[in-house]
Design a protein around this motif. Structure first.
Motif, PDB file in Angstrom:
ATOM      1  N   VAL A  27       1.242  -1.046   0.171  1.00  0.00           N
ATOM      2  CA  VAL A  27       0.129   0.070  -0.226  1.00  0.00           C
ATOM      3  C   VAL A  27       1.075   1.398  -0.635  1.00  0.00           C
ATOM      4  O   VAL A  27       0.573   2.491  -0.627  1.00  0.00           O
ATOM      5  N   PHE A  28       2.107   1.241   1.005  1.00  0.00           N
ATOM      6  CA  PHE A  28       2.991   2.666   0.323  1.00  0.00           C
ATOM      7  C   PHE A  28       3.735   2.119   0.052  1.00  0.00           C
ATOM      8  O   PHE A  28       4.494   1.410  -0.705  1.00  0.00           O
ATOM      9  N   GLY A  29       4.781   3.290  -0.409  1.00  0.00           N
ATOM     10  CA  GLY A  29       5.799   3.434  -0.875  1.00  0.00           C
ATOM     11  C   GLY A  29       6.869   4.941  -0.261  1.00  0.00           C
ATOM     12  O   GLY A  29       6.066   5.288   0.498  1.00  0.00           O
ATOM     13  N   PHE A  30       7.958   4.871  -0.943  1.00  0.00           N
ATOM     14  CA  PHE A  30       8.649   6.097  -0.150  1.00  0.00           C
ATOM     15  C   PHE A  30       8.486   6.990  -2.108  1.00  0.00           C
ATOM     16  O   PHE A  30       9.188   6.243  -2.915  1.00  0.00           O
ATOM     17  N   SER A  31       8.349   8.455  -1.603  1.00  0.00           N
ATOM     18  CA  SER A  31       8.874   8.933  -3.002  1.00  0.00           C
ATOM     19  C   SER A  31      10.039  10.013  -3.131  1.00  0.00           C
ATOM     20  O   SER A  31      10.196  10.169  -1.699  1.00  0.00           O
ATOM     21  N   LYS A  32      10.702   8.931  -3.866  1.00  0.00           N
ATOM     22  CA  LYS A  32      12.406   9.931  -3.541  1.00  0.00           C
ATOM     23  C   LYS A  32      12.329  11.596  -4.113  1.00  0.00           C
ATOM     24  O   LYS A  32      12.891  11.953  -2.955  1.00  0.00           O
ATOM     25  N   SER A  33      11.277  12.074  -5.029  1.00  0.00           N
ATOM     26  CA  SER A  33      11.159  13.575  -5.080  1.00  0.00           C
ATOM     27  C   SER A  33      10.374  13.545  -4.203  1.00  0.00           C
ATOM     28  O   SER A  33      10.819  14.707  -4.175  1.00  0.00           O
ATOM     29  N   GLN A  34       9.452  13.332  -2.794  1.00  0.00           N
ATOM     30  CA  GLN A  34       8.910  14.305  -1.883  1.00  0.00           C
ATOM     31  C   GLN A  34       9.681  13.850  -0.560  1.00  0.00           C
ATOM     32  O   GLN A  34       9.243  14.656   0.371  1.00  0.00           O
ATOM     33  N   GLN A  35      10.566  12.802  -1.067  1.00  0.00           N
ATOM     34  CA  GLN A  35      11.524  12.219   0.275  1.00  0.00           C
ATOM     35  C   GLN A  35      10.330  12.239   1.494  1.00  0.00           C
ATOM     36  O   GLN A  35      10.538  12.776   2.844  1.00  0.00           O
ATOM     37  N   LYS A  36       9.642  10.900   0.768  1.00  0.00           N
ATOM     38  CA  LYS A  36       8.261  10.802   2.082  1.00  0.00           C
ATOM     39  C   LYS A  36       7.567   9.860   1.361  1.00  0.00           C
ATOM     40  O   LYS A  36       8.020   9.227   0.939  1.00  0.00           O
ATOM     41  N   TYR A  37       7.325   9.335   3.132  1.00  0.00           N
ATOM     42  CA  TYR A  37       6.438   7.567   2.711  1.00  0.00           C
ATOM     43  C   TYR A  37       5.436   8.372   2.036  1.00  0.00           C
ATOM     44  O   TYR A  37       4.371   9.500   2.845  1.00  0.00           O
ATOM     45  N   ILE A  38       4.886   7.477   1.360  1.00  0.00           N
ATOM     46  CA  ILE A  38       2.987   7.872   1.022  1.00  0.00           C
ATOM     47  C   ILE A  38       2.293   6.528   0.811  1.00  0.00           C
ATOM     48  O   ILE A  38       2.474   5.702   0.240  1.00  0.00           O
ATOM     49  N   VAL A  39       0.930   6.608   0.566  1.00  0.00           N
ATOM     50  CA  VAL A  39       0.386   5.633   0.199  1.00  0.00           C
ATOM     51  C   VAL A  39       0.054   5.859  -1.400  1.00  0.00           C
ATOM     52  O   VAL A  39      -0.444   6.403  -2.515  1.00  0.00           O
ATOM     53  N   ALA A  40       0.996   4.609  -1.732  1.00  0.00           N
ATOM     54  CA  ALA A  40       1.081   4.478  -3.279  1.00  0.00           C
ATOM     55  C   ALA A  40       0.106   3.614  -4.051  1.00  0.00           C
ATOM     56  O   ALA A  40      -0.933   4.141  -5.084  1.00  0.00           O
ATOM     57  N   ASN A  41      -0.288   2.426  -3.405  1.00  0.00           N
ATOM     58  CA  ASN A  41      -2.007   1.415  -4.072  1.00  0.00           C
ATOM     59  C   ASN A  41      -2.791   1.433  -2.896  1.00  0.00           C
ATOM     60  O   ASN A  41      -2.480   1.063  -2.196  1.00  0.00           O
ATOM     61  N   GLY A  42      -3.547   2.789  -2.823  1.00  0.00           N
ATOM     62  CA  GLY A  42      -4.487   2.376  -1.355  1.00  0.00           C
ATOM     63  C   GLY A  42      -5.874   1.071  -1.564  1.00  0.00           C
ATOM     64  O   GLY A  42      -6.034   0.907  -0.451  1.00  0.00           O
ATOM     65  N   GLY A  43      -5.687   1.051  -2.729  1.00  0.00           N
ATOM     66  CA  GLY A  43      -6.732  -0.340  -3.681  1.00  0.00           C
ATOM     67  C   GLY A  43      -6.461  -1.229  -3.784  1.00  0.00           C
ATOM     68  O   GLY A  43      -6.611  -2.828  -3.465  1.00  0.00           O
ATOM     69  N   ASN A  44      -4.851  -1.659  -2.704  1.00  0.00           N
ATOM     70  CA  ASN A  44      -4.140  -2.700  -1.946  1.00  0.00           C
ATOM     71  C   ASN A  44      -4.393  -2.693  -0.844  1.00  0.00           C
ATOM     72  O   ASN A  44      -4.585  -4.168  -0.361  1.00  0.00           O
ATOM     73  N   CYS A  45      -4.992  -2.088  -0.185  1.00  0.00           N
ATOM     74  CA  CYS A  45      -5.174  -2.312   1.147  1.00  0.00           C
ATOM     75  C   CYS A  45      -6.165  -3.391   1.275  1.00  0.00           C
ATOM     76  O   CYS A  45      -7.281  -2.674   0.982  1.00  0.00           O
ATOM     77  N   VAL A  46      -6.132  -4.370   2.942  1.00  0.00           N
ATOM     78  CA  VAL A  46      -7.498  -5.125   2.279  1.00  0.00           C
ATOM     79  C   VAL A  46      -8.538  -4.492   3.306  1.00  0.00           C
ATOM     80  O   VAL A  46      -7.880  -3.460   4.653  1.00  0.00           O
TER      81      VAL A  46
END
Length: 124
Positions: free
Chosen positions: A39-58
């Motif tokens: 669900v989460f990823g790290f954005s190199k450009s923003q230098q923060k953790y993001i919700v990258a794939n919300g639809g994967n959340c159980v």
């Protein structure tokens, strides 16, 4: 690619995903490490953790929010109430029953007798 499903319901129809409050987030990364569904990823450009794939959340899972030391992760509403409302709305119990039957056939070691396992025991 086939659409993700939640007990017979298209996952895209269910709005359940974490939200990060960046005013509280310290970028510890426990959200990414505690989620097994990418669900989460790290954005190199923003230098923060993001919700990258919300639809994967159980649906109903709140593990990331529970492990977040800063309480920076929230969900649309209480997970129990939300899950119950989805169960009622989509009448999923027939699909769940079928999934359980298939799981028990595929993984016969999930079937135990009361005599072999003591309730609450980690090692039987």
């Amino acid at each position: 690619m086939a659409e993700k499903m939640w007990h017979g319901v298209a996952r895209s129809e269910i709005e359940w995903a974490p939200v990060i409050d960046y005013s509280k987030c310290t970028d510890c990364g426990l959200c990414l490490l505690s989620c097994g569904n990418a669900v989460f990823g790290f954005s190199k450009s923003q230098q923060k953790y993001i919700v990258a794939n919300g639809g994967n959340c159980v649906v109903g899972c709140t593990t990331c929010g529970k492990v977040c030391p800063e309480k920076a992760i929230s969900f649309p509403e209480d997970s129990s109430k939300f899950t119950k409302s989805m169960i009622v709305k989509y009448k999923i119990f027939p699909a769940v029953k079928k999934e359980l039957e298939e799981r028990l056939k595929k993984f016969p070691d999930h079937v135990v007798s009361v005599e072999t396992k003591k309730e609450g025991s980690f090692n039987g």
